[in-house]
Write a protein that holds these residues in place. Structure first.
Motif, mmCIF file in Angstrom:
data_model
loop_
_atom_site.group_PDB
_atom_site.id
_atom_site.type_symbol
_atom_site.label_atom_id
_atom_site.label_comp_id
_atom_site.label_asym_id
_atom_site.label_seq_id
_atom_site.Cartn_x
_atom_site.Cartn_y
_atom_site.Cartn_z
ATOM 1 N N ALA A 1 0.856 -1.184 0.000
ATOM 2 C CA ALA A 1 0.000 0.000 0.000
ATOM 3 C C ALA A 1 0.886 1.226 0.000
ATOM 4 O O ALA A 1 2.041 1.172 0.439
ATOM 5 C CB ALA A 1 -0.908 0.023 1.226
ATOM 6 N N GLN A 2 0.347 2.318 -0.520
ATOM 7 C CA GLN A 2 1.093 3.568 -0.466
ATOM 8 C C GLN A 2 1.401 3.907 0.976
ATOM 9 O O GLN A 2 0.603 3.666 1.880
ATOM 10 C CB GLN A 2 0.276 4.705 -1.079
ATOM 11 C CG GLN A 2 -0.060 4.515 -2.548
ATOM 12 C CD GLN A 2 -0.987 5.595 -3.036
ATOM 13 O OE1 GLN A 2 -0.927 6.720 -2.582
ATOM 14 N NE2 GLN A 2 -1.865 5.269 -3.966
ATOM 15 N N THR A 3 2.569 4.452 1.204
ATOM 16 C CA THR A 3 2.928 4.856 2.548
ATOM 17 C C THR A 3 1.966 5.936 3.041
ATOM 18 O O THR A 3 1.507 6.770 2.272
ATOM 19 C CB THR A 3 4.376 5.372 2.592
ATOM 20 O OG1 THR A 3 4.735 5.678 3.939
ATOM 21 C CG2 THR A 3 4.568 6.597 1.730
ATOM 22 N N GLY A 4 1.629 5.882 4.333
ATOM 23 C CA GLY A 4 0.704 6.856 4.901
ATOM 24 C C GLY A 4 -0.754 6.468 4.826
ATOM 25 O O GLY A 4 -1.629 7.278 5.102
ATOM 26 N N THR A 5 -1.031 5.218 4.456
ATOM 27 C CA THR A 5 -2.425 4.792 4.315
ATOM 28 C C THR A 5 -2.910 3.946 5.479
ATOM 29 O O THR A 5 -3.973 3.348 5.404
ATOM 30 C CB THR A 5 -2.612 3.997 3.007
ATOM 31 O OG1 THR A 5 -1.680 2.899 3.005
ATOM 32 C CG2 THR A 5 -2.377 4.875 1.794
ATOM 33 N N ARG B 1 5.796 11.088 3.495
ATOM 34 C CA ARG B 1 5.723 11.611 4.866
ATOM 35 C C ARG B 1 4.645 12.681 4.970
ATOM 36 O O ARG B 1 4.204 13.006 6.074
ATOM 37 C CB ARG B 1 7.067 12.220 5.278
ATOM 38 C CG ARG B 1 8.261 11.285 5.346
ATOM 39 C CD ARG B 1 7.965 10.042 6.139
ATOM 40 N NE ARG B 1 7.555 8.925 5.284
ATOM 41 C CZ ARG B 1 6.974 7.840 5.728
ATOM 42 N NH1 ARG B 1 6.663 7.716 6.997
ATOM 43 N NH2 ARG B 1 6.657 6.869 4.903
ATOM 44 N N THR B 2 4.212 13.253 3.844
ATOM 45 C CA THR B 2 3.099 14.192 3.845
ATOM 46 C C THR B 2 1.910 13.508 3.170
ATOM 47 O O THR B 2 2.038 12.430 2.601
ATOM 48 C CB THR B 2 3.456 15.498 3.120
ATOM 49 O OG1 THR B 2 2.399 16.441 3.274
ATOM 50 C CG2 THR B 2 3.702 15.280 1.641
ATOM 51 N N GLY B 3 0.735 14.145 3.238
ATOM 52 C CA GLY B 3 -0.446 13.555 2.635
ATOM 53 C C GLY B 3 -0.858 12.257 3.290
ATOM 54 O O GLY B 3 -1.350 11.344 2.641
ATOM 55 N N ARG B 4 -0.668 12.145 4.607
ATOM 56 C CA ARG B 4 -0.963 10.904 5.309
ATOM 57 C C ARG B 4 -2.400 10.863 5.801
ATOM 58 O O ARG B 4 -2.990 11.887 6.134
ATOM 59 C CB ARG B 4 0.001 10.710 6.482
ATOM 60 C CG ARG B 4 1.465 10.646 6.019
ATOM 61 C CD ARG B 4 2.424 10.512 7.178
ATOM 62 N NE ARG B 4 2.441 9.162 7.727
ATOM 63 C CZ ARG B 4 3.080 8.139 7.176
ATOM 64 N NH1 ARG B 4 3.748 8.302 6.043
ATOM 65 N NH2 ARG B 4 3.068 6.952 7.747
ATOM 66 N N ALA B 5 -2.933 9.658 5.822
ATOM 67 C CA ALA B 5 -4.303 9.427 6.336
ATOM 68 C C ALA B 5 -5.332 10.346 5.678
ATOM 69 O O ALA B 5 -6.243 10.854 6.306
ATOM 70 C CB ALA B 5 -4.319 9.610 7.852
ATOM 71 N N GLY B 6 -5.145 10.598 4.368
ATOM 72 C CA GLY B 6 -6.120 11.379 3.627
ATOM 73 C C GLY B 6 -5.908 12.870 3.644
ATOM 74 O O GLY B 6 -6.594 13.611 2.938
ATOM 75 N N ALA B 7 -4.951 13.362 4.452
ATOM 76 C CA ALA B 7 -4.689 14.802 4.479
ATOM 77 C C ALA B 7 -3.950 15.215 3.209
ATOM 78 O O ALA B 7 -3.304 14.408 2.555
ATOM 79 C CB ALA B 7 -3.856 15.163 5.711
ATOM 80 N N THR B 8 -4.052 16.488 2.860
ATOM 81 C CA THR B 8 -3.329 16.989 1.695
ATOM 82 C C THR B 8 -1.911 17.369 2.099
ATOM 83 O O THR B 8 -1.614 17.603 3.264
ATOM 84 C CB THR B 8 -4.034 18.218 1.099
ATOM 85 O OG1 THR B 8 -4.132 19.231 2.109
ATOM 86 C CG2 THR B 8 -5.413 17.851 0.598
ATOM 87 N N GLY B 9 -1.025 17.440 1.126
ATOM 88 C CA GLY B 9 0.354 17.812 1.389
ATOM 89 C C GLY B 9 1.029 18.271 0.118
ATOM 90 O O GLY B 9 0.490 18.102 -0.989
ATOM 91 N N GLU B 10 2.207 18.848 0.277
ATOM 92 C CA GLU B 10 2.955 19.354 -0.877
ATOM 93 C C GLU B 10 4.378 18.808 -0.836
ATOM 94 O O GLU B 10 5.033 18.831 0.211
ATOM 95 C CB GLU B 10 2.991 20.883 -0.857
ATOM 96 C CG GLU B 10 3.735 21.482 -2.047
ATOM 97 C CD GLU B 10 3.737 23.005 -2.024
ATOM 98 O OE1 GLU B 10 3.827 23.609 -3.105
ATOM 99 O OE2 GLU B 10 3.668 23.580 -0.912
#
Length: 437
Positions: free
Chosen positions: A45-49, A334-343
């Motif tokens: 799975a993609q990291t952060g999921t 390391r960003t965009g984890r658990a559905g949050a947005t990130g850059e």
């Protein structure tokens, strides 16, 4: 679907709910029932999921249902991870989700004294999270008994292969009972991982909730072309002009990380470095201050790419592109984890154009370029050789590693060779956990 519908006990669901989670992620929805069924599993799975909860929750369930059966020095569930930071993070999840269960867990890794770990192991554990090098130390000293292991987890197995841990893993496997449940979790599926799975897993279920080596859609990715000697000024400009308050920055080398921290400090930007030459206490402190928001910038080498789990981390910057394309996926994850947005922003100079091509080929997409006014790269600049690791200008093969070591850490300093049966080894930018990466 709720966690209760997945078959988890009320005590576990209660602990999960207290962390603010009510709906399982796709990997959890598929992995939890599979682990509860007791068979082997190959999961990607993609990291952060939410991959960690995908195996810790059902392991807690299975062990709690069977009841405590600890023997001196014995372990019932063994979770292997590539880095100290990731090991600590996974064991923290075990404690949080198992807070209402009568199960004992611990984490062991190198870089810290071994005697307190020996004391913890003496009474036996239900769940042990470990890095391979330090686990071998305990095996050699006879301070751990692996003959009672019921469940084995290889977490971030692809990273363990990248870091040259295949020989250590085989030594651990040889000490385990033949009858056990094997779970192999990985953010990416490489041919090497499939070769490892073929030799380890018995008729496994296979779960892949995202396209192989893909990056999360919630992460906005872009490239800022820039000359190699203007990366630091550009990074400072981006942090200040965009009012970034929490930025994780990846460099290629330990020396580069230290130098960047010093440069940012002169610009009035608070920064600390985390890498293998830092003591474990310094690494833990830097990570804690960054998570708490006391530290504006954390500069890391790839050792930290799998061990940093921060809610709502908004920005990841590739100050240097990684020389292993798969590491790009893990860094920006390391960003965009658990559905949050990130850059995710990458500062790319002419020396790194081939690396960028490799990354875009891996993720099967072209990353948008955006030149920052005032930092336009010289169109006539010529590429120069890249220092892939400290002391290794061309990056051809691994550096020699020290032999021997002291009585407390013999395994950490032995040479480890990359590779894996039936598949060529990939270059590893960092050394294994428990030694200085």
């Amino acid at each position: 679907m709720s966690f209760t519908e997945l078959g988890l006990a009320d005590e576990i669901v209660r602990a999960v709910s207290e962390q603010g989670y009510t709906t399982p992620t796709p990997i959890q929805t598929q992995a939890i029932p599979a682990v509860l069924r007791g068979g082997d599993l190959l999961a990607g799975a993609q990291t952060g999921t939410g991959k960690t909860a995908g195996f810790t929750l059902p392991i807690l369930q299975r062990l709690a249902k069977a009841g405590p059966m600890r023997r001196p020095k014995s372990v019932r569930a063994l979770i292997l991870t590539p880095t100290r930071e990731l090991a600590a993070q996974v064991e923290e999840s075990v404690r949080i989700y198992g807070k209402y269960l009568r199960l004992r867990s611990a984490v062991i890794f190198g870089g810290v004294g071994i005697n307190p770990q020996i004391a913890v192991l003496a009474n036996g554990l239900d769940i042990l999270v470990a890095t391979p090098g330090r686990l071998l130390d305990h095996m050699q000293q006879g301070t751990i008994d692996l003959t009672q292991v019921e469940i084995l987890v290889l977490d971030e197995a692809d990273r363990m292969l990248d870091m040259g841990f295949i020989r250590d893993i085989r030594k651990v496997l040889a000490a385990l009972p033949p009858k056990r449940q094997n779970l192999l979790f990985s953010a990416t599926f490489s041919d090497e991982i499939k070769a490892l799975a073929d030799g380890l897993l018995n008729n496994p279920e296979m779960i892949e909730v995202a396209r192989r080596n893909s990056t999360a859609d919630v992460i906005a990715q872009k490239i800022h072309p820039v000359d190699r000697n203007r990366k630091h000024p550009l990074l400072s400009h981006l942090i200040k002009s965009n009012s970034w308050t929490q930025v994780l920055v990846f460099t290629r080398t330990k020396h580069g990380a230290n130098k960047l921290v010093e440069q940012l400090g002169k610009d009035g930007i608070s920064a600390m470095a985390i890498h293998g030459n830092k003591s474990q206490s310094a690494r833990t402190r830097a990570l804690a201050e960054f998570k708490d928001g006391q530290l504006q910038v954390l500069v890391a080498t790839d050792i930290a790419a799998r061990g940093i789990d921060i809610d709502q981390l908004p920005h990841v910057v590739n100050y240097d592109l990684p020389n292993v394309p798969e590491d790009y996926v893990h860094r920006i994850g390391r960003t965009g984890r658990a559905g949050a947005t990130g850059e995710a922003v990458s500062l790319v100079c002419v020396d790194e154009h081939d690396m960028l091509k490799g990354i875009e080929k891996l993720i099967k997409r072209s990353l948008p370029r955006e030149v920052v006014p005032g930092f336009e790269p010289d169109p006539n600049a010529k590429p120069q050789p890249i220092q892939l690791r400290s002391g290794d200008m061309q990056g051809r093969g691994r550096q020699p590693r020290r032999q021997g070591g002291n009585a407390q850490e013999p395994a950490q300093n032995r040479a480890r060779k990359p590779g894996n049966a039936g598949a060529p080894a990939k270059p590893a930018p960092q050394r294994g956990a428990g030694r200085k990466p």
